[in-house]
Structures are given as structure tokens and as C-alpha cells.
Write a protein that holds these residues in place. Structure first.
Motif, PDB file in Angstrom:
ATOM      1  N   THR A  52       0.820  -1.212   0.000  1.00  0.00           N
ATOM      2  CA  THR A  52       0.000   0.000   0.000  1.00  0.00           C
ATOM      3  C   THR A  52       0.851   1.258   0.000  1.00  0.00           C
ATOM      4  OG1 THR A  52      -0.136  -0.181   2.424  1.00  0.00           O
ATOM      5  CG2 THR A  52      -1.958  -1.125   1.128  1.00  0.00           C
ATOM      6  N   SER A  53       2.008   1.206   0.656  1.00  0.00           N
ATOM      7  CA  SER A  53       2.891   2.375   0.650  1.00  0.00           C
ATOM      8  C   SER A  53       3.433   2.640  -0.751  1.00  0.00           C
ATOM      9  CB  SER A  53       4.052   2.160   1.632  1.00  0.00           C
ATOM     10  OG  SER A  53       3.568   2.008   2.950  1.00  0.00           O
ATOM     11  N   ALA A  54       3.726   1.586  -1.465  1.00  0.00           N
ATOM     12  CA  ALA A  54       4.288   1.755  -2.807  1.00  0.00           C
ATOM     13  C   ALA A  54       3.289   2.367  -3.770  1.00  0.00           C
ATOM     14  CB  ALA A  54       4.768   0.399  -3.336  1.00  0.00           C
TER      15      ALA A  54
ATOM     16  N   THR B  99       0.581   6.934  -3.592  1.00  0.00           N
ATOM     17  CA  THR B  99       0.531   8.134  -4.428  1.00  0.00           C
ATOM     18  C   THR B  99      -0.350   7.906  -5.659  1.00  0.00           C
ATOM     19  OG1 THR B  99       2.760   8.750  -3.702  1.00  0.00           O
ATOM     20  CG2 THR B  99       1.929   9.761  -5.732  1.00  0.00           C
ATOM     21  N   GLN B 100      -0.199   6.752  -6.266  1.00  0.00           N
ATOM     22  CA  GLN B 100      -1.010   6.425  -7.442  1.00  0.00           C
ATOM     23  C   GLN B 100      -2.497   6.388  -7.092  1.00  0.00           C
ATOM     24  OE1 GLN B 100       0.303   2.911  -9.458  1.00  0.00           O
ATOM     25  NE2 GLN B 100      -1.488   2.805 -10.788  1.00  0.00           N
ATOM     26  N   ALA B 101      -2.812   5.863  -5.913  1.00  0.00           N
ATOM     27  CA  ALA B 101      -4.217   5.799  -5.495  1.00  0.00           C
ATOM     28  C   ALA B 101      -4.757   7.200  -5.190  1.00  0.00           C
ATOM     29  CB  ALA B 101      -4.358   4.891  -4.279  1.00  0.00           C
ATOM     30  N   GLU B 102      -3.950   8.035  -4.573  1.00  0.00           N
ATOM     31  CA  GLU B 102      -4.399   9.387  -4.236  1.00  0.00           C
ATOM     32  C   GLU B 102      -4.699  10.210  -5.478  1.00  0.00           C
ATOM     33  OE1 GLU B 102      -1.332  10.895  -1.788  1.00  0.00           O
ATOM     34  OE2 GLU B 102      -1.988   9.829   0.031  1.00  0.00           O
ATOM     35  N   GLN B 103      -3.994   9.951  -6.576  1.00  0.00           N
ATOM     36  CA  GLN B 103      -4.269  10.691  -7.809  1.00  0.00           C
ATOM     37  C   GLN B 103      -5.682  10.441  -8.310  1.00  0.00           C
ATOM     38  OE1 GLN B 103      -1.169   9.474 -10.455  1.00  0.00           O
ATOM     39  NE2 GLN B 103       0.373  10.853  -9.556  1.00  0.00           N
TER      40      GLN B 103
ATOM     41  N   ALA C   1       6.499 -11.843  -2.588  1.00  0.00           N
ATOM     42  CA  ALA C   1       5.109 -11.746  -2.148  1.00  0.00           C
ATOM     43  C   ALA C   1       4.613 -10.302  -2.210  1.00  0.00           C
ATOM     44  CB  ALA C   1       4.976 -12.297  -0.722  1.00  0.00           C
ATOM     45  N   SER C   2       5.462  -9.337  -1.821  1.00  0.00           N
ATOM     46  CA  SER C   2       5.073  -7.930  -1.923  1.00  0.00           C
ATOM     47  C   SER C   2       4.858  -7.533  -3.376  1.00  0.00           C
ATOM     48  CB  SER C   2       6.156  -7.045  -1.293  1.00  0.00           C
ATOM     49  OG  SER C   2       6.296  -7.336   0.077  1.00  0.00           O
ATOM     50  N   TRP C   3       5.703  -8.061  -4.279  1.00  0.00           N
ATOM     51  CA  TRP C   3       5.548  -7.751  -5.707  1.00  0.00           C
ATOM     52  C   TRP C   3       4.195  -8.224  -6.214  1.00  0.00           C
ATOM     53  CZ3 TRP C   3       4.523  -9.697 -10.435  1.00  0.00           C
ATOM     54  CH2 TRP C   3       4.937  -8.975 -11.543  1.00  0.00           C
ATOM     55  N   VAL C   4       3.784  -9.424  -5.791  1.00  0.00           N
ATOM     56  CA  VAL C   4       2.484  -9.951  -6.229  1.00  0.00           C
ATOM     57  C   VAL C   4       1.355  -9.077  -5.698  1.00  0.00           C
ATOM     58  CG1 VAL C   4       0.914 -11.911  -6.089  1.00  0.00           C
ATOM     59  CG2 VAL C   4       3.367 -12.305  -6.408  1.00  0.00           C
ATOM     60  N   LEU C   5       1.449  -8.686  -4.436  1.00  0.00           N
ATOM     61  CA  LEU C   5       0.408  -7.864  -3.846  1.00  0.00           C
ATOM     62  C   LEU C   5       0.360  -6.483  -4.512  1.00  0.00           C
ATOM     63  CD1 LEU C   5      -1.737  -8.183  -1.697  1.00  0.00           C
ATOM     64  CD2 LEU C   5      -0.150  -7.270  -0.001  1.00  0.00           C
TER      65      LEU C   5
ATOM     66  N   ASN D  62       1.200  -5.890  -7.591  1.00  0.00           N
ATOM     67  CA  ASN D  62       0.603  -6.101  -8.917  1.00  0.00           C
ATOM     68  C   ASN D  62      -0.920  -6.164  -8.822  1.00  0.00           C
ATOM     69  OD1 ASN D  62       1.022  -6.914 -11.876  1.00  0.00           O
ATOM     70  ND2 ASN D  62      -0.221  -8.586 -11.096  1.00  0.00           N
ATOM     71  N   PHE D  63      -1.438  -6.877  -7.803  1.00  0.00           N
ATOM     72  CA  PHE D  63      -2.890  -6.933  -7.603  1.00  0.00           C
ATOM     73  C   PHE D  63      -3.452  -5.526  -7.391  1.00  0.00           C
ATOM     74  CE2 PHE D  63      -3.428 -11.561  -5.918  1.00  0.00           C
ATOM     75  CZ  PHE D  63      -3.035 -12.022  -7.153  1.00  0.00           C
ATOM     76  N   LEU D  64      -2.792  -4.750  -6.511  1.00  0.00           N
ATOM     77  CA  LEU D  64      -3.283  -3.411  -6.190  1.00  0.00           C
ATOM     78  C   LEU D  64      -3.175  -2.479  -7.403  1.00  0.00           C
ATOM     79  CD1 LEU D  64      -1.851  -2.902  -2.600  1.00  0.00           C
ATOM     80  CD2 LEU D  64      -4.256  -3.118  -3.242  1.00  0.00           C
ATOM     81  N   SER D  65      -2.073  -2.613  -8.177  1.00  0.00           N
ATOM     82  CA  SER D  65      -1.909  -1.766  -9.359  1.00  0.00           C
ATOM     83  C   SER D  65      -3.018  -2.026 -10.368  1.00  0.00           C
ATOM     84  CB  SER D  65      -0.536  -2.024  -9.990  1.00  0.00           C
ATOM     85  OG  SER D  65      -0.380  -1.257 -11.158  1.00  0.00           O
ATOM     86  N   ASN D  66      -3.355  -3.291 -10.574  1.00  0.00           N
ATOM     87  CA  ASN D  66      -4.457  -3.621 -11.490  1.00  0.00           C
ATOM     88  C   ASN D  66      -5.783  -3.082 -10.958  1.00  0.00           C
ATOM     89  OD1 ASN D  66      -2.741  -4.945 -13.235  1.00  0.00           O
ATOM     90  ND2 ASN D  66      -3.128  -6.964 -12.345  1.00  0.00           N
ATOM     91  N   ALA D  67      -5.978  -3.204  -9.661  1.00  0.00           N
ATOM     92  CA  ALA D  67      -7.236  -2.737  -9.071  1.00  0.00           C
ATOM     93  C   ALA D  67      -7.375  -1.224  -9.212  1.00  0.00           C
ATOM     94  CB  ALA D  67      -7.303  -3.149  -7.606  1.00  0.00           C
ATOM     95  N   ILE D  68      -6.277  -0.479  -8.990  1.00  0.00           N
ATOM     96  CA  ILE D  68      -6.322   0.973  -9.146  1.00  0.00           C
ATOM     97  C   ILE D  68      -6.599   1.347 -10.595  1.00  0.00           C
ATOM     98  CG2 ILE D  68      -4.926   3.072  -9.017  1.00  0.00           C
ATOM     99  CD1 ILE D  68      -3.488   1.812  -6.615  1.00  0.00           C
ATOM    100  N   ARG D  69      -5.973   0.651 -11.507  1.00  0.00           N
ATOM    101  CA  ARG D  69      -6.140   0.963 -12.922  1.00  0.00           C
ATOM    102  C   ARG D  69      -7.595   0.812 -13.365  1.00  0.00           C
ATOM    103  NH1 ARG D  69      -3.189  -2.864 -15.215  1.00  0.00           N
ATOM    104  NH2 ARG D  69      -1.248  -1.801 -14.767  1.00  0.00           N
ATOM    105  N   HIS D  70      -8.283  -0.179 -12.834  1.00  0.00           N
ATOM    106  CA  HIS D  70      -9.641  -0.483 -13.290  1.00  0.00           C
ATOM    107  C   HIS D  70     -10.740   0.081 -12.389  1.00  0.00           C
ATOM    108  CE1 HIS D  70      -7.859  -3.025 -16.295  1.00  0.00           C
ATOM    109  NE2 HIS D  70      -7.260  -3.762 -15.374  1.00  0.00           N
ATOM    110  N   SER D  71     -10.338   0.775 -11.356  1.00  0.00           N
ATOM    111  CA  SER D  71     -11.344   1.343 -10.447  1.00  0.00           C
ATOM    112  C   SER D  71     -11.691   2.765 -10.870  1.00  0.00           C
ATOM    113  CB  SER D  71     -10.815   1.359  -9.008  1.00  0.00           C
ATOM    114  OG  SER D  71     -10.632   0.038  -8.528  1.00  0.00           O
ATOM    115  N   PRO D  72     -12.927   3.158 -10.722  1.00  0.00           N
ATOM    116  CA  PRO D  72     -13.293   4.544 -11.011  1.00  0.00           C
ATOM    117  C   PRO D  72     -12.734   5.476  -9.934  1.00  0.00           C
ATOM    118  CG  PRO D  72     -15.156   3.363 -10.113  1.00  0.00           C
ATOM    119  CD  PRO D  72     -14.085   2.345 -10.290  1.00  0.00           C
TER     120      PRO D  72
END
Length: 593
Positions: A456-458, A461-465, A488-492, A494-504
Motif C-alpha cells: 500500500t505504501s508503494a 501516491t497512485q491511489a491518491e491521484q 510476495a510484496s511484488w504480487v500484492l 501487482n494486484f493493487l496496481s491492477n485494481a487501481i487501474r480499473h477502479s473509477p
């Protein structure tokens, strides 16, 4: 007399006829050619010289006329071939000498013309005489060639009528007999007799048909015929093939498998496969799946046994090759159970196994070349991209000067694309590591909450935008998991990055960790458009980019595939909750430490 002698004599006779006709024709053609050359060389050329000299007399005013007359006269003097032509030519020379001395009166010119007419007349008469001679030669040639040609034609016609029937008749009979034999009518016989090769052929054919008829009426013949056909197919196949009976004894082995096993086939046929496998690593790897009662055979063999992408076994075997130039080759194993239904029964019984080794070396080499290329390119790209990021940081330093709004916007745009390139090269490097089988893990006890905090720390910033909020559900008493914390952090992430990309914008993403038996499940749930039903089973495939319900999106199609390899290499599970709607929920599970 043998058939060969008969045919040879016939051909010699025909050759003699052809040679005689050719020689006679060549003789008369040569005679006609000689007559034609005599006319052209001796007479027609002289007429040409006379014509040139007469034209020169009509144009004496021309300065070149006398020179042309002199040139033609000299050539005529060198071409005196007929009786009376020499005297006329000397007279022309005499009168021409006077003409050149200045006697240009009309009488001199008329005398020259008279002598030229004499030369012309002599040569024309010679042409007529020689033409009659050539015509007579042609008539003689036609007469002789016609007579001899008619005689030869009658002889050759007789050969054409008799020889083909003499040869084609027995061959036609033999062809009919062979067709009958091919149709398995072994009672067919040839009934022509001769003292030459055809007679011997008929006797041999009848003997063969009799033997085949006797062989055909035995049941053993059918069995041996089918076995021979199967043995031939097995021998010529390029794959390694080993056949076992229901008791795991080796029935057959083809040359390819013999070469790979490194054991002569006469030492393998009839042997109990597990006994040979105790001293042969490759055979132990091949039969371990059909020996469920033998724990020793399920142990990792000493040979280099790899796992293929499809979950089957990929074996790396040293192949000595046919020409002695051996190399490490890659093979996949296929096991086919042989089942038969006994006569009078409905239940099938196990009759044995066929083990096949499929050579996929060429495909593996191409795949390794592709992986090495991707790894090299990705590694080389990281250096210039890092230099770009360093330059961007220097631009952002106000000590070097303040950027206006447009410049700052351009710098931000370059920085976003640089970060995207870094993520892309990182994914390609990870994919190359996965495909080369060189994943390096540092498994240790890891706090689940720490994994979530790093991820979540990584991406905060992307989520706040997009004004996206992370909703965490992490029980405080969760035990540690066995994991490589970086992977394991990389996988998590990646999941979060995809979720941010596809979330309104202004949406929420749920991050949950819970204990399921002896595992901890991490779940990332978004509330975006989700996935279509037909794409849910393919999202973890390499290079597959599933379009969302609202259209396609960008990406390499590697992130989830790499995530799957990382989690499975750590002994975990990864997947997608199919019942979630709206949005998508990806999860992975790791064992408790």
C-alpha cells in the motif's frame, strides 16, 4: 536365345538402317552443297564484279568511279574459273589501261563494255550448266533415298508391329497376374511359355503365387503381417518409443529410445523395467508414473528433470546423435495405456503401456533464445531509464532553477512514462527469470501485515491521484507466513496496481488477509467493471490481456502470469474469486510459518 540378345540384334539392325540412310543423305547433301558453292563462288561473284564495273563506266565523272572499277577488276582477275573468261578479262584490263591514260573516247568505253558482256555471258552459261548438274544430283538423291527409304520403312514397320507385341504381350499378362496377387487372389497363374527371360519370369511368378497361397491360408500369416507393419512404424519413428506389457516387462524399444537410454536393446527386451530402472536414471523417470506401489521410483532421479509449463515432465537428456555429434536435448514424456476387450467379455483389461519421448529441442532452444533476448534488452533498458529518472529529479530541484507550469507538466508526463517503462522492464526481467527456471527465493517467516504495508505504501501516491481509498481488513493475531517477502510484496503490488487501474475515481479497494486452515489468504477486491466470464480462466496466461466490460485496457499481460509463478514457487496458491460482482477479487494463499 535370350530376350536381351533378341532386342540387341534388333536395335543393331535398326541402327544399321539409320546409319545407311544417314550416310546416303549426307553424301548427296554434300554433293548439292558443292554444286551450290561452285555457282556462288565461281560465277555469281564474277557477275557482281561485272555489274560494279559497268556502273562505274556510267559515272566516269565521279572521281571514285575509276577506283571502284580498278578494285572490281582486280578481284575479277583473281576469280577466273571458266573457259574464255581469262581472255575477256585481259582485254578489259588492256582497254582500262588506255582509259586511264587519257583515252576517254566513246570507242574505248564501248570496247570495255563489250568485253564485260563477254565475261557476263560466260558466267551466266556456267550458272545454267551447273544448275542442271545440281538438279540431276538432287534427282539421283531423291531416287536412291526414296528406294532405300521405302525398303527400310517396310522392315521397320515389321519391327514396329511384331516387337511391341512380342514384349507387351507377356508384360500385359504379368501385369494382370500382379494385380490379381495384389488383390490377394493367390490362385492366379501365368500360362505362357518361352525359353527366354519371360518364360523364367512366368515360372518364378507361379512359384511365388503358390507359396503365397499356402501362406495366406494360415492364421499366423495375418498376425505376423500386422506385427511386421507395426514394428516397421515403430522403427522409423523419430520419437523414442518403449513398449511394456501389463507386468511392466519391456516388449520393444526403437533405435531412438535405445540411443537415449544408452543400453543395447537386446539387454532390455524381456526385462522387468523396474529392475533396469534401478541403474538407469532416465528409465526410472519414464516409468515412475506407472509404478504407484514403488516409492523409490517416485524419488527425484539423478538425471536433469525439469517441469514444463503445462505441468508435465520436461526431461533434459544427452542425445549422442546418429553421427556422433551429441548434445543436450529436451524431451517431453507421454504415456499411453493399452487396453483390450477379451473375446466374449465387455470389460476392458490393461494390456500394457507405450511410453513416448517427444523431442522438443528446437522449440526449447527458440524459447531460451527469446527469454535471453528479453532479459538482455530489459536489463540494458534499465540503465538509460534510471539516468532519465535521475535527470528528472535534478530538474525538480529548485536549486537549478524554477520550472514554469508548462515545463512542470512536461516533466510530470516524462516521469509517468519513465515509471511505466521501469515497470515494463521489471516485468520482462521477472518473466525471463521465471522462464529460465532461475527464480531465487529467500523463504522466511514474514508478517502478513508487513506485506500489506509495503504494497500500500508503494501505491499510495497512485491511489491518491484517483482519490481511491484502501480499506484494510487485517486481524491482529494473524500468524507469520512462509514467503519471500520481496516476491510476495511484488504480487500484492501487482494486484493493487491492477485494481487501481480499473477502479473509477473516488472508489474503494478492499485488502483482506484471513486464515484458512494452515494458510493465510490475501485478497484484493476492486469495484470496477470486472471481467467477462469467458476471460476469467485465462487471466493468468502469459501475454493475455483481457478487455474489461467497458473495453480494452493497456498492459503487457505478464503481471498475473509472473505472480502465479512466484506464488507457486513459494508453495502457495493463486486465483480469482468467481462469485464476486461487481468488480474482481484476486487472491493468493501462503502456508503458515
Amino acid at each position: 536365345m535370350t530376350l536381351r540378345t533378341k532386342i540387341s540384334l534388333s536395335l543393331v539392325f535398326l541402327f544399321s538402317i539409320i546409319l545407311m540412310l544417314g550416310g546416303l543423305g549426307a553424301f548427296y547433301l554434300n554433293q548439292l552443297a558443292e554444286d551450290s558453292r561452285a555457282i556462288l563462288k565461281d560465277n555469281y561473284i564474277s557477275l557482281e564484279f561485272v555489274s560494279t564495273m559497268q556502273k562505274a563506266l556510267t559515272t566516269l565523272d565521279d572521281p571514285d568511279a575509276l577506283a571502284d572499277f580498278e578494285s572490281s577488276l582486280k578481284k575479277q582477275e583473281a576469280n577466273l574459273t571458266e573457259v574464255g573468261e581469262s581472255q575477256a578479262t585481259r582485254a578489259v584490263r588492256r582497254e582500262f589501261t588506255r582509259l586511264r591514260a587519257g583515252a576517254t573516247d566513246l570507242a574505248t568505253i564501248n570496247r570495255i563494255r563489250m568485253h564485260l558482256f563477254a565475261i557476263d555471258d560466260v558466267n551466266r552459261q556456267a550458272i545454267v550448266r551447273k544448275s542442271k548438274t545440281a538438279e540431276q544430283t538432287a534427282k539421283d538423291a531423291l531416287l536412291w533415298l526414296g528406294s532405300i527409304g521405302t525398303f527400310c520403312f517396310l522392315i521397320v514397320f515389321s519391327f514396329v508391329i511384331n516387337i511391341p507385341s512380342y514384349i507387351a504381350g507377356p508384360l500385359r499378362e504379368l501385369t494382370r497376374g500382379i494385380k490379381q496377387i495384389a488383390s490377394r487372389n493367390f490362385e492366379e497363374r501365368l500360362h505362357f511359355s518361352s525359353s527366354d527371360e519371360f518364360g523364367e519370369l512366368a515360372r518364378s511368378f507361379n512359384s511365388m503365387a503358390q507359396k503365397l497361397d499356402e501362406y495366406e491360408h494360415s492364421n499366423l500369416a495375418r498376425v505376423l503381417f500386422e506385427k511386421k507393419r507395426i514394428d516397421t512404424l515403430v522403427e522409423i519413428m523419430s520419437e523414442g518409443i518403449i513398449g511394456l506389457d501389463e507386468k511392466r516387462r519391456i516388449l520393444f524399444i526403437n533405435p531412438v529410445a535405445e540411443r537415449l537410454l544408452g543400453v543395447e536393446r537386446n539387454r532390455l527386451i524381456g526385462q522387468y523395467a523396474p529392475d533396469i530402472a534401478t541403474s538407469n536414471d532416465l528409465l526410472r523417470a519414464l516409468i515412475q508414473d506407472i509404478m504407484p506401489d514403488s516409492a523409490a521410483l517416485h524419488a527425484q532421479p539423478a538425471s536433469d528433470l525439469l517441469r514444463s509449463e503445462t505441468g508435465g515432465d520436461l526431461l533434459k537428456i544427452y542425445d549422442p546423435g546418429l553421427n556422433g555429434k551429441g548434445k543436450e536435448s529436451y524431451f517431453t514424456k507421454e504415456i499411453h495405456a493399452v487396453e483390450v476387450t477379451p473375446t466374449g467379455e465387455t470389460q476392458t483389461v490393461q494390456a500394457g503401456y507405450v511410453i513416448m519421448l517427444l523431442n522438443i529441442t528446437s522449440y526449447k532452444e527458440l524459447d531460451l533464445a527469446k527469454t535471453n533476448f528479453i532479459a538482455t534488452v530489459s536489463h540494458e533498458l534499465k540503465t538509460p531509464i534510471s539516468a532519465i529518472k535521475m535527470s528528472l529529479k535534478l530538474l525538480a530541484d529548485k536549486r537549478l532553477g524554477t520550472l514554469n507550469s508548462e515545463q512542470q507538466e512536461m516533466v510530470n508526463h516524462v516521469e509517468e512514462n519513465t515509471d511505466r517503462l521501469l515497470r515494463l522492464t521489471g516485468e520482462l526481467l521477472n518473466m525471463a527469470q521465471v522462464e529460465s527456471g532461475q527464480i531465487q527465493l529467500q523463504i522466511q517467516a514474514t508478517n502478513p501485515a508487513e506485506l500489506v504495508r509495503v504494497a500500500t505504501s508503494a501505491l499510495r501516491t497512485q491511489a491518491e491521484q484517483k482519490q481511491i481509498r484502501f480499506a484494510l481488513n487485517l486481524p491482529a493475531d494473524l500468524p507469520a507466513v512462509k514467503a519471500d517477502s520481496d516476491k510476495a510484496s511484488w504480487v500484492l503490488i501487482n494486484f493493487l496496481s491492477n485494481a487501481i487501474r480499473h477502479s473509477p475515481e473516488q472508489a474503494s479497494i478492499d485488502i483482506t488477509a484471513r486464515q484458512l486452515g494452515d494458510q493465510i489468504e490475501f485478497t484484493v477486491r476492486d469495484y470496477g467493471p470486472g471481467l467477462r466470464d469467458e476471460h476469467r480462466d485465462r487471466v493468468f496466461e502469459r501475454y493475455f490481456k483481457a478487455p474489461g466490460l467497458n473495453g480494452p485496457f493497456s498492459g503487457t499481460g505478464l503481471g498475473l502470469a509472473i505472480s502465479k509463478e512466484f506464488i507457486q514457487s513459494m508453495g502457495g496458491q493463486i486465483g480469482l474469486h468467481a462469485e464476486v460482482s461487481p468488480g474482481a477479487a484476486f487472491y493468493f494463499r501462503l502456508a503458515i510459518a
